[in-house]
Design an enzyme around this catalytic site. Sequence first.
Site, PDB file in Angstrom:
ATOM      1  N   ASP A  80       0.820  -1.207   0.000  1.00  0.00           N
ATOM      2  CA  ASP A  80       0.000   0.000   0.000  1.00  0.00           C
ATOM      3  C   ASP A  80       0.857   1.262   0.000  1.00  0.00           C
ATOM      4  O   ASP A  80       1.919   1.319   0.625  1.00  0.00           O
ATOM      5  CB  ASP A  80      -0.895  -0.013   1.241  1.00  0.00           C
ATOM      6  CG  ASP A  80      -1.824   1.176   1.309  1.00  0.00           C
ATOM      7  OD1 ASP A  80      -2.673   1.302   0.402  1.00  0.00           O
ATOM      8  OD2 ASP A  80      -1.703   1.985   2.246  1.00  0.00           O
ATOM      9  N   GLU A  87       1.080  -0.573  -5.131  1.00  0.00           N
ATOM     10  CA  GLU A  87       0.099   0.485  -5.361  1.00  0.00           C
ATOM     11  C   GLU A  87       0.908   1.788  -5.408  1.00  0.00           C
ATOM     12  O   GLU A  87       1.183   2.403  -4.388  1.00  0.00           O
ATOM     13  CB  GLU A  87      -0.936   0.522  -4.239  1.00  0.00           C
ATOM     14  CG  GLU A  87      -2.109   1.451  -4.541  1.00  0.00           C
ATOM     15  CD  GLU A  87      -2.254   2.608  -3.566  1.00  0.00           C
ATOM     16  OE1 GLU A  87      -2.716   3.677  -3.994  1.00  0.00           O
ATOM     17  OE2 GLU A  87      -1.884   2.455  -2.392  1.00  0.00           O
TER      18      GLU A  87
END
Length: 634
Positions: free
Chosen positions: A315, A368
């Site tokens: 993330d 990401e």
Amino acid sequence: MNKVISHSLFTDFDIDLFKAGKHFRLYEKLGAHLISVDGVDGVYFAVWAPTAHSVSVIGEFNFWTSGEHQLEVRWDSSGIWEGFIPHVKKGTTYKYRIQSNNNGVITEKADPFAFYCEKPPHTASVIWDLDYKWGDEKWMKTRQNHNGLDKPYSVYEVHLGSWKRHSSENRFLTYVEFAEDLVNYVKETGFTHVEFMPIMEYPYDPSWGYQLVGYFAPTSRFGNPQEFMFLVDKLHEAGIGVVLDWVPSHFPDDAHGLGFFDGSNLFEHPDRRKGYHPDWKSLVFNYGRNEVRSFLISNALFWLQYYHADALRVDAVASMLYLDYSRNDGEWEPNIYGGRENLDTISFLKEFNEAVYSNFEGVQTIAEESTSYPMVSRPTSIGGLGFGMKWMMGWMHDTLDYFKRDTVYRKYHQNDLTFSMNYAFSENFMLPLSHDEVVYGKKSIAERMPGDEWQKFANLRLLYGYMFTHPGTKLLFMGCEFGQSREWNFEGSLDWHLLQYPFHEGVKKLITDLNNLYKTQPALYEKQFSQEGFEWINYSDHQNAVISFIRKGNKPKESVIVVCNFTEVVRTNYRVGIPKKGKLTEIFNSDAKMYGGSGVSNIKKIAIQAMPYDGRDYSAELVLAPLSVSVFKI
């Protein structure tokens, strides 16, 4: 009262590796471990707290009193405190009470390496083991056949707390219940993988799991560690891979968490410009500290080893890479070369990826990463960060911007659709329509589509058809697969009642068939990251808002032709250039009646004529259904 007995699981080599930032299995040493010493059962405790004056284990076994069970600091300046306490049993709650050398500050902390935590809002760690008899041997031996970059990779992104709840009391399902309901649903809809938004323990539900305190513990909201293992096991037995969201980018400053752990900036960077994230009001790891690198990389390998995860989706990588991320002038300091890149982060990410791929076969890491940082998904040996895949955020933004436009204006914006092909093969891209796109006033994906109800759903089917035929792997957030109308709400279940309505049921059937198409047509996955797997037929028919292209596999006969009509106008006798003679067969049409479409389609066999068109020697006349994607084989 049982006193602490001197005992250690650490060797001198362990300590050397830890200090050098190269110990990637710290979970076997630090934390709380059920062992026997001289025939006596109990728990060995070890915690890293280098600025501590004293460390006590407090818990229900000593009525949470300090001083009764003080750990000993090792002689080797590692900052590790350890000891064995007899007769402490599995299921016992505990914390560390740490008195710092820094002005006598006292903290009471959950164990950073705890395998299990109390159910929030309670904050203690729980003594636990990781014993489990796995049944996924077949999957683990052959998972390269499911997880390879030349395999179909269609991900269903799930937030366990809101996928489905017990309707009568709005209660969470358990891991065991998910092992039936979720597994059956994913198998039915044909996704190849499930991605769980963070399941590591987190204190605050509105964070969706992205503010972690228990990095080594699956959240107790849904059950215990073995029950989460059971869920992973059942997914694997059903032939479904498991992707875990992993959050090494930041952590909350909750009193029982990692922040200010031993009265010092232990895990977080001491410089506020590097150690605090202004957007999320959270703390940022000190990626240049060796022991912190060992902690994080150990954590990544832990989930791959003990929970059989097939991939880690990392993330907020962009927030890690740039020193000026979300900061104004004067709020950040350039690196030693005067640039904005965080050199410690870059080094850490490369080492993380090298550790993952060298220790586990058939796994992936997915970034990401929302910027144009180069070579994110390229090997570290040639200067890349070493990820297996990267989210294609540009495709997502451009495509959604295009689809929200009324069809009459689309001819002026065709470049929004075609631009992605200019850089589609610069990385191994995954196309995401994720949870971030259906919150905070953005509307659901379905509600972004223009027009009346029929047009909205036709556009939605067209969007998904375009997504599944575009190069790259796929990710779709839960609820999108049946056209959820309202924004995602983490506090309640998805709107499953919508499936009683034909348009919503039609979208679900479409996604099921798109997943099947993706998995059964090698042209859609074998070269999904290679320029050799894609060829434009015509991207310049702006006036009609039509594009056409070829997807190619390893064998020429496996190629498919894709034609997209982005308006509601039915186009008859639409001529498309074809690379060879023969007949065309329509194998997919998003306008089919079973999906809620109008049923406009082509005849079963379409003659290919020796008539040059689109720069090719052959061509065929097609019928383009309104707002549709059609896929053909020769």
